[in-house]
Design a protein around this motif. Structure first.
Motif, PDB file in Angstrom:
ATOM      1  N   GLU A 330       0.820  -1.220   0.000  1.00  0.00           N
ATOM      2  CA  GLU A 330       0.000   0.000   0.000  1.00  0.00           C
ATOM      3  C   GLU A 330       0.849   1.263   0.000  1.00  0.00           C
ATOM      4  O   GLU A 330       0.337   2.353  -0.280  1.00  0.00           O
ATOM      5  CB  GLU A 330      -0.937   0.013   1.207  1.00  0.00           C
ATOM      6  CG  GLU A 330      -0.227   0.206   2.531  1.00  0.00           C
ATOM      7  CD  GLU A 330      -1.144   0.109   3.743  1.00  0.00           C
ATOM      8  OE1 GLU A 330      -2.206  -0.538   3.625  1.00  0.00           O
ATOM      9  OE2 GLU A 330      -0.796   0.661   4.791  1.00  0.00           O
ATOM     10  N   ASP A 333       1.792   7.671   2.453  1.00  0.00           N
ATOM     11  CA  ASP A 333       1.303   8.989   2.076  1.00  0.00           C
ATOM     12  C   ASP A 333       2.435   9.988   2.358  1.00  0.00           C
ATOM     13  O   ASP A 333       2.775  10.216   3.524  1.00  0.00           O
ATOM     14  CB  ASP A 333       0.064   9.340   2.904  1.00  0.00           C
ATOM     15  CG  ASP A 333      -0.554  10.668   2.504  1.00  0.00           C
ATOM     16  OD1 ASP A 333       0.122  11.455   1.803  1.00  0.00           O
ATOM     17  OD2 ASP A 333      -1.702  10.931   2.902  1.00  0.00           O
ATOM     18  N   LEU A 354      11.034   7.257 -10.128  1.00  0.00           N
ATOM     19  CA  LEU A 354       9.919   6.986 -11.047  1.00  0.00           C
ATOM     20  C   LEU A 354      10.447   6.589 -12.422  1.00  0.00           C
ATOM     21  O   LEU A 354       9.985   5.623 -13.034  1.00  0.00           O
ATOM     22  CB  LEU A 354       9.021   8.229 -11.176  1.00  0.00           C
ATOM     23  CG  LEU A 354       8.003   8.472 -10.071  1.00  0.00           C
ATOM     24  CD1 LEU A 354       7.427   9.883 -10.177  1.00  0.00           C
ATOM     25  CD2 LEU A 354       6.869   7.446 -10.138  1.00  0.00           C
ATOM     26  N   THR A 360       6.066   4.004  -7.830  1.00  0.00           N
ATOM     27  CA  THR A 360       4.959   4.641  -8.545  1.00  0.00           C
ATOM     28  C   THR A 360       4.318   5.654  -7.595  1.00  0.00           C
ATOM     29  O   THR A 360       4.425   5.523  -6.373  1.00  0.00           O
ATOM     30  CB  THR A 360       3.881   3.631  -8.991  1.00  0.00           C
ATOM     31  OG1 THR A 360       3.323   3.013  -7.818  1.00  0.00           O
ATOM     32  CG2 THR A 360       4.453   2.571  -9.905  1.00  0.00           C
ATOM     33  N   VAL A 361       3.662   6.638  -8.160  1.00  0.00           N
ATOM     34  CA  VAL A 361       2.881   7.602  -7.371  1.00  0.00           C
ATOM     35  C   VAL A 361       1.501   7.663  -8.004  1.00  0.00           C
ATOM     36  O   VAL A 361       1.373   7.950  -9.197  1.00  0.00           O
ATOM     37  CB  VAL A 361       3.530   8.995  -7.349  1.00  0.00           C
ATOM     38  CG1 VAL A 361       2.680   9.958  -6.522  1.00  0.00           C
ATOM     39  CG2 VAL A 361       4.952   8.934  -6.782  1.00  0.00           C
ATOM     40  N   ASP A 362       0.447   7.348  -7.210  1.00  0.00           N
ATOM     41  CA  ASP A 362      -0.891   7.309  -7.792  1.00  0.00           C
ATOM     42  C   ASP A 362      -1.526   8.700  -7.815  1.00  0.00           C
ATOM     43  O   ASP A 362      -0.926   9.695  -7.361  1.00  0.00           O
ATOM     44  CB  ASP A 362      -1.780   6.288  -7.076  1.00  0.00           C
ATOM     45  CG  ASP A 362      -2.100   6.666  -5.629  1.00  0.00           C
ATOM     46  OD1 ASP A 362      -1.972   7.847  -5.256  1.00  0.00           O
ATOM     47  OD2 ASP A 362      -2.488   5.756  -4.866  1.00  0.00           O
ATOM     48  N   ALA A 363      -2.745   8.771  -8.345  1.00  0.00           N
ATOM     49  CA  ALA A 363      -3.415  10.066  -8.523  1.00  0.00           C
ATOM     50  C   ALA A 363      -3.622  10.788  -7.198  1.00  0.00           C
ATOM     51  O   ALA A 363      -3.638  12.022  -7.140  1.00  0.00           O
ATOM     52  CB  ALA A 363      -4.758   9.859  -9.225  1.00  0.00           C
ATOM     53  N   GLY A 364      -3.765  10.003  -6.107  1.00  0.00           N
ATOM     54  CA  GLY A 364      -3.949  10.617  -4.791  1.00  0.00           C
ATOM     55  C   GLY A 364      -2.642  11.014  -4.129  1.00  0.00           C
ATOM     56  O   GLY A 364      -2.642  11.528  -2.998  1.00  0.00           O
ATOM     57  N   ARG A 366      -0.171   8.858  -3.335  1.00  0.00           N
ATOM     58  CA  ARG A 366       0.417   7.783  -2.524  1.00  0.00           C
ATOM     59  C   ARG A 366       1.623   7.177  -3.233  1.00  0.00           C
ATOM     60  O   ARG A 366       1.560   6.862  -4.418  1.00  0.00           O
ATOM     61  CB  ARG A 366      -0.641   6.721  -2.245  1.00  0.00           C
ATOM     62  CG  ARG A 366      -0.289   5.818  -1.086  1.00  0.00           C
ATOM     63  CD  ARG A 366      -1.483   5.054  -0.567  1.00  0.00           C
ATOM     64  NE  ARG A 366      -1.083   4.330   0.633  1.00  0.00           N
ATOM     65  CZ  ARG A 366      -1.099   4.851   1.860  1.00  0.00           C
ATOM     66  NH1 ARG A 366      -1.525   6.085   2.036  1.00  0.00           N
ATOM     67  NH2 ARG A 366      -0.699   4.158   2.893  1.00  0.00           N
ATOM     68  N   LEU A 367       2.695   6.983  -2.503  1.00  0.00           N
ATOM     69  CA  LEU A 367       3.947   6.500  -3.090  1.00  0.00           C
ATOM     70  C   LEU A 367       4.145   5.029  -2.733  1.00  0.00           C
ATOM     71  O   LEU A 367       4.057   4.643  -1.564  1.00  0.00           O
ATOM     72  CB  LEU A 367       5.107   7.348  -2.545  1.00  0.00           C
ATOM     73  CG  LEU A 367       6.482   7.207  -3.190  1.00  0.00           C
ATOM     74  CD1 LEU A 367       7.273   8.508  -3.021  1.00  0.00           C
ATOM     75  CD2 LEU A 367       7.275   6.058  -2.583  1.00  0.00           C
ATOM     76  N   ARG A 368       4.384   4.216  -3.762  1.00  0.00           N
ATOM     77  CA  ARG A 368       4.560   2.773  -3.566  1.00  0.00           C
ATOM     78  C   ARG A 368       5.842   2.306  -4.244  1.00  0.00           C
ATOM     79  O   ARG A 368       6.203   2.825  -5.309  1.00  0.00           O
ATOM     80  CB  ARG A 368       3.391   1.988  -4.156  1.00  0.00           C
ATOM     81  CG  ARG A 368       2.038   2.247  -3.517  1.00  0.00           C
ATOM     82  CD  ARG A 368       0.941   1.424  -4.199  1.00  0.00           C
ATOM     83  NE  ARG A 368      -0.340   1.566  -3.545  1.00  0.00           N
ATOM     84  CZ  ARG A 368      -1.214   2.541  -3.803  1.00  0.00           C
ATOM     85  NH1 ARG A 368      -0.929   3.453  -4.730  1.00  0.00           N
ATOM     86  NH2 ARG A 368      -2.367   2.595  -3.151  1.00  0.00           N
ATOM     87  N   THR A 370       7.604  -0.512  -6.461  1.00  0.00           N
ATOM     88  CA  THR A 370       7.141  -1.481  -7.462  1.00  0.00           C
ATOM     89  C   THR A 370       7.747  -2.857  -7.186  1.00  0.00           C
ATOM     90  O   THR A 370       8.684  -2.999  -6.397  1.00  0.00           O
ATOM     91  CB  THR A 370       7.562  -1.046  -8.876  1.00  0.00           C
ATOM     92  OG1 THR A 370       9.003  -1.033  -8.935  1.00  0.00           O
ATOM     93  CG2 THR A 370       7.027   0.344  -9.220  1.00  0.00           C
TER      94      THR A 370
END
Length: 386
Positions: A330, A333, A354, A360-364, A366-368, A370
Motif C-alpha cells: 500500500e 502517504d 519513477l 509509482t505515485v498514484d493520482a492521490g 500515494r507513493l509505492r 514497485t
C-alpha cells in the motif's frame, strides 16, 4: 490524514524468550533452558510490566495482541490466559481484537491448541520453515515435514485464522523446487503465508559456516529468481504480497504487523521486547533487558524491565515511518512523512526513482515501491531519506 488519525491504533507485543533448541540461522532473543521454566513467576512479571506500562501511558484501546518469541507454544494455556487477563485489566480490549500466538510444530498438541483458544487466542502463526525433511534438518529444526503438516491441520481445526512461515533461498534450492514447495504450502494455507529469504546473520552458527565456505547460499541471480517465483506463484494462488515478505488473501493480513509497518503505537512486554509509545506528544522507542532472568529481577524490583527509552526526534520518526511503510504494497502517504519530519520528500529523487521504475505515485499522491523496486528496497529508502 493527520498523525493523530493514524496513531489511535494500539497493539501489545509479548515476548516469550524460551525455545527447545536454538536454530543455527536465528538471531532473535531466544534461550534454551534445560530446567523447567517457572511459568507462574514469569506470568506475574508479565502482569507487573503490563501494569507499569499502562500506568505510564494511560488508557488505550487494544486492537491486537501478539505473543511472539522464542516459542510461545511452550507456555501452558493458563499462562497465556493470565497474560491476556492482565492486558484486559489495564487497557480496553477492542471487540474483534486479533490475538496471535506463534507456535512451533514440535510443541503443537490438539489439546493445548484448544486451551489457547479458550484462553482468548484466535490466530496462530506456525514456524514450519520448510516442507522437506532434508531442508528442515539443515535448518536445525526439530520437526519433520509430516509433523509440520499435521500441526497445520490441527491449527485449521482449532482456529479460524492461521498462518505459517517458510524460509527460501536455502542451500541448493532451485526456483523449480521452490515453486513446487510454494504450491503445496498455498494448498495448506487458509489465508496467510510469511516467506522469508534466508539471511546469514552475525553471531549465528550459520555465519561462521558461511564465512568458512561450508554453507553455500544461492547467488544473487538465483536469489532474485527465487524472489520472482515467490511473487508469481503466490499471486496466482490468491495470496498476493501485502508486505515484502508477507502474503495474504485480501482482508486476511496480520493486523498486528501492520501496526509496525504503518508506524503506529505498540507496547513491548517481556525480555528483549521493543515498543513504540506515545507519551505527552512524544514518540518513545523502548527496549527491555534481553536476558530472561535479568528481566525478571528488574521487573520484580522496579515494575518493568526497560533498559532503553529514547525519545525519537522528528527526523528519526520520519525515517522510521519511511523505512517501515515502504515495505508495504500500500506504500505511504508522503504528506504524513512531511508532517512527521517538517520537510517534504525531495521531488527530484522521486522523479529519478519513477524514471527507473522503482516506485509509482498514484493520482492521490500515494507513493509505492514497485515489484522491480522491492529487491533493492534498502537503496530506494536510502535515496528517499537522503
Amino acid at each position: 490524514m493527520s498523525v493523530a488519525d493514524v496513531s489511535t491504533v494500539f497493539g501489545v507485543y509479548v515476548h516469550w524468550p524460551f525455545c527447545l533448541s536454538k536454530c543455527p540461522y536465528c538471531d532473535f532473543n531466544s534461550h534454551v533452558r534445560h530446567a523447567p521454566v517457572d511459568e507462574e513467576r514469569f506470568a506475574r512479571a508479565f502482569a507487573r510490566e503490563i501494569e507499569t506500562t499502562a500506568a505510564r501511558i494511560g488508557v488505550r484501546d487494544v486492537a491486537s495482541i501478539f505473543l511472539g518469541g522464542g516459542t510461545p507454544s511452550l507456555m501452558q494455556p493458563q499462562t497465556v490466559g493470565a497474560i491476556l487477563d492482565a492486558i484486559g485489566r489495564h487497557w480496553r480490549v477492542a471487540r474483534g481484537v486479533e490475538v496471535t500466538l506463534e507456535a512451533n510444530p514440535t510443541s503443537v498438541e490438539a489439546t493445548r491448541f484448544r486451551g489457547y483458544r479458550a484462553a482468548g487466542v484466535n490466530r496462530v502463526s506456525l514456524g514450519v520453515q520448510a516442507l522437506d525433511d532434508g531442508s528442515l534438518q539443515a535448518l536445525g529444526r526439530l520437526h519433520s515435514a509430516r509433523e509440520a503438516l499435521d500441526a497445520v491441520a490441527i491449527a485449521r481445526t482449532a482456529f479460524d485464522r492461521y498462518s505459517f512461515d517458510l524460509i527460501y533461498a536455502r542451500p541448493d534450492q532451485t526456483p523449480q523446487m521452490w515453486a513446487q514447495e510454494l504450491k503445496q504450502a498455498i494448498s495448506e494455507a487458509a489465508e496467510h503465508l510469511s516467506l522469508y529469504q534466508l539471511t546469514i546473520e552475525p553471531d549465528t552458527p550459520f555465519f561462521g559456516l558461511h564465512a568458512a565456505g561450508k554453507l553455500k547460499t544461492p547467488d544473487e541471480t538465483t536469489a532474485r529468481a527465487l524472489y520472482d517465483v515467490t511473487q508469481e506463484v503466490c499471486a496466482r494462488g490468491g495470496l498476493p504480497s501485502y508486505e515484502i515478505s508477507n502474503h495474504a488473501r485480501p482482508g486476511a493480513e496480520c493486523r498486528h504487523n501492520l501496526i509496525y509497518w504503518r508506524g503506529q503505537e505498540y507496547a513491548g512486554i517481556g525480555p528483549g521486547a521493543h515498543g513504540r509509545l506515545d507519551i505527552d506528544g512524544a514518540r518513545h522507542a523502548t527496549a527491555t533487558e534481553k536476558r530472561p532472568e535479568g528481566w525478571l529481577m528488574r521487573v520484580e524490583g522496579s515494575g518493568h524491565g526497560v533498559t532503553t527509552d529514547d525519545v525519537l526526534n522528528s527526523e528519526e520518526r520520519a525515517d522510521e515511518f519511511l523505512l517501515m511503510g515502504l515495505r508495504l504494497a500500500e506504500g505511504i502517504d508522503p504528506r504524513r512523512y512531511a508532517e512527521l519530519s517538517g520537510r517534504p520528500l525531495d521531488q527530484g529523487r522521486i522523479a529519478t526513482l519513477l524514471e527507473e521504475g522503482a516506485i509509482t505515485v498514484d493520482a492521490g499522491g500515494r507513493l509505492r515501491v514497485t515489484q522491480a523496486g522491492f529487491p533493492v528496497l534498502d537503496a530506494v529508502v536510502a535515496d528517499l531519506a537522503a
